[in-house]
Design an enzyme around this catalytic site. Structure first.
Site, PDB file in Angstrom:
ATOM      1  N   CYS A  94       0.776  -1.059   0.155  1.00 11.18           N
ATOM      2  CA  CYS A  94      -0.153  -0.031   0.007  1.00 11.18           C
ATOM      3  C   CYS A  94       0.805   1.325   0.092  1.00 11.18           C
ATOM      4  O   CYS A  94       1.512   1.613  -0.888  1.00 11.18           O
ATOM      5  CB  CYS A  94      -1.032  -0.010   1.213  1.00 11.18           C
ATOM      6  SG  CYS A  94      -2.407   1.045   0.934  1.00 11.18           S
ATOM      7  N   ARG A 128     -12.587   5.820  -1.400  1.00 12.34           N
ATOM      8  CA  ARG A 128     -11.569   4.841  -1.114  1.00 12.34           C
ATOM      9  C   ARG A 128     -12.231   3.568  -1.822  1.00 12.34           C
ATOM     10  O   ARG A 128     -13.380   3.328  -1.956  1.00 12.34           O
ATOM     11  CB  ARG A 128     -11.723   4.579   0.532  1.00 12.34           C
ATOM     12  CG  ARG A 128     -10.972   5.818   1.203  1.00 12.34           C
ATOM     13  CD  ARG A 128     -10.925   5.390   2.650  1.00 12.34           C
ATOM     14  NE  ARG A 128      -9.664   4.607   2.584  1.00 12.34           N
ATOM     15  CZ  ARG A 128      -8.367   5.061   2.552  1.00 12.34           C
ATOM     16  NH1 ARG A 128      -8.015   6.251   2.397  1.00 12.34           N
ATOM     17  NH2 ARG A 128      -7.424   4.122   2.774  1.00 12.34           N
ATOM     18  N   HIS A 194      -3.831  -5.925   1.618  1.00 16.60           N
ATOM     19  CA  HIS A 194      -3.223  -5.882   3.059  1.00 16.60           C
ATOM     20  C   HIS A 194      -3.292  -7.057   4.200  1.00 16.60           C
ATOM     21  O   HIS A 194      -3.710  -7.952   3.611  1.00 16.60           O
ATOM     22  CB  HIS A 194      -4.140  -4.621   3.728  1.00 16.60           C
ATOM     23  CG  HIS A 194      -3.367  -3.311   3.519  1.00 16.60           C
ATOM     24  ND1 HIS A 194      -2.760  -2.777   4.309  1.00 16.60           N
ATOM     25  CD2 HIS A 194      -4.046  -2.235   2.861  1.00 16.60           C
ATOM     26  CE1 HIS A 194      -2.121  -1.663   4.054  1.00 16.60           C
ATOM     27  NE2 HIS A 194      -3.145  -1.251   3.444  1.00 16.60           N
TER      28      HIS A 194
END
Length: 253
Positions: A94, A128, A194
């Site tokens: 990320c 997002r 993630h």
């Protein structure tokens, strides 16, 4: 005993959504394969000898942390580039992944210069991109799936000299439009996946360990491990990512 030097960069600043769990997975699977790991934790201002590093891990962070880290790493950029060119393994998640590119534009409009190591750039999106993701990854033949959780406001676009880590089957990936996820350059892998990425994708963990051992020309033979629990977690993540319940969650932001 065969050993791997793993550098964990800035764990107090780059550890969003459980990224530290990837370090645990690297150490535990190395142990199961009969290898020793030497963990070197690096914080801003610490000396870094990239020549001694076999595998470098960087997690995700907030914009303020990325700015701090960028300043620290730019001082060491030439040594880092030399190590990557020589084949050092780098795994970045990320914010760290974004940092390796040309630049990142935050939602405030402020433009941060990246390390300019790989050919990509990132611009802030209007919303997002959140949810469980599934990609098809060509690091193996036949291709294997990778599962993970993505949560990023930035949209990353790859240049021609960088290959994507995989093709998006479920989720958003680099930018939500071109179906690419992550990037691969030499032994460098960047990704937006993630959290418990490596525990749920043990073949990727082994891939990183094997590349690190090959980088130092260390003789090695990975053992056949019982991955039944990891396989179950992987399949459960695929099922969740494709469920109608998850579809609503992933478009709520």
């Amino acid at each position: 005993m065969v050993s791997i030097n793993i550098y964990h960069l800035y764990p107090n600043h780059l550890n969003l959504y459980g990224d530290r769990g990837n370090m645990l997975a690297l150490c535990r699977r190395a142990e199961w394969h009969g290898f020793k790991t030497n963990i070197i934790t690096v914080e801003p201002g610490d000396l870094i000898d990239f020549k001694e590093c076999d595998l470098l891990f960087m997690g995700g962070g907030q914009d303020s942390d990325q700015k701090l880290i960028a300043g620290d790493l730019k001082i060491r950029r030439s040594d880092l580039v030399a190590a990557i060119d020589n084949g050092m393994v780098l795994f970045a998640v990320c914010g760290s992944y974004q940092l390796l590119g040309h630049y990142y534009t935050a939602h405030t409009g402020e433009k941060f210069g990246g390390l300019d190591i790989i050919d990509l750039y990132t611009e802030s999106g209007s919303r997002r991109l959140i949810g469980n993701a599934v990609i098809s990854c060509p690091l193996w033949k036949p291709e294997k799936t990778l599962v993970g959780f993505e949560n990023h406001g930035g949209k990353t676009y790859l240049g021609p000299s960088v290959k994507p880590l995989g093709k998006v089957l479920i989720g958003f990936g680099n930018n939500g439009t071109d179906k690419t996820e992550g990037a691969v350059f030499n032994n460098l892998i960047g990704t937006y996946l993630h959290g418990s990425l490596l525990p749920k994708n043990p073949w990727l963990t082994d891939y990183l360990l094997e590349k690190a051992l090959s980088y130092r020309s260390q003789p090695h033979q990975l053992r056949e491990l019982d991955d039944s629990f990891e396989q179950s977690a992987h399949l459960a993540a695929i099922e969740l990512a494709g469920s109608k319940k998850h579809e609503r969650l992933s478009t709520r932001a």
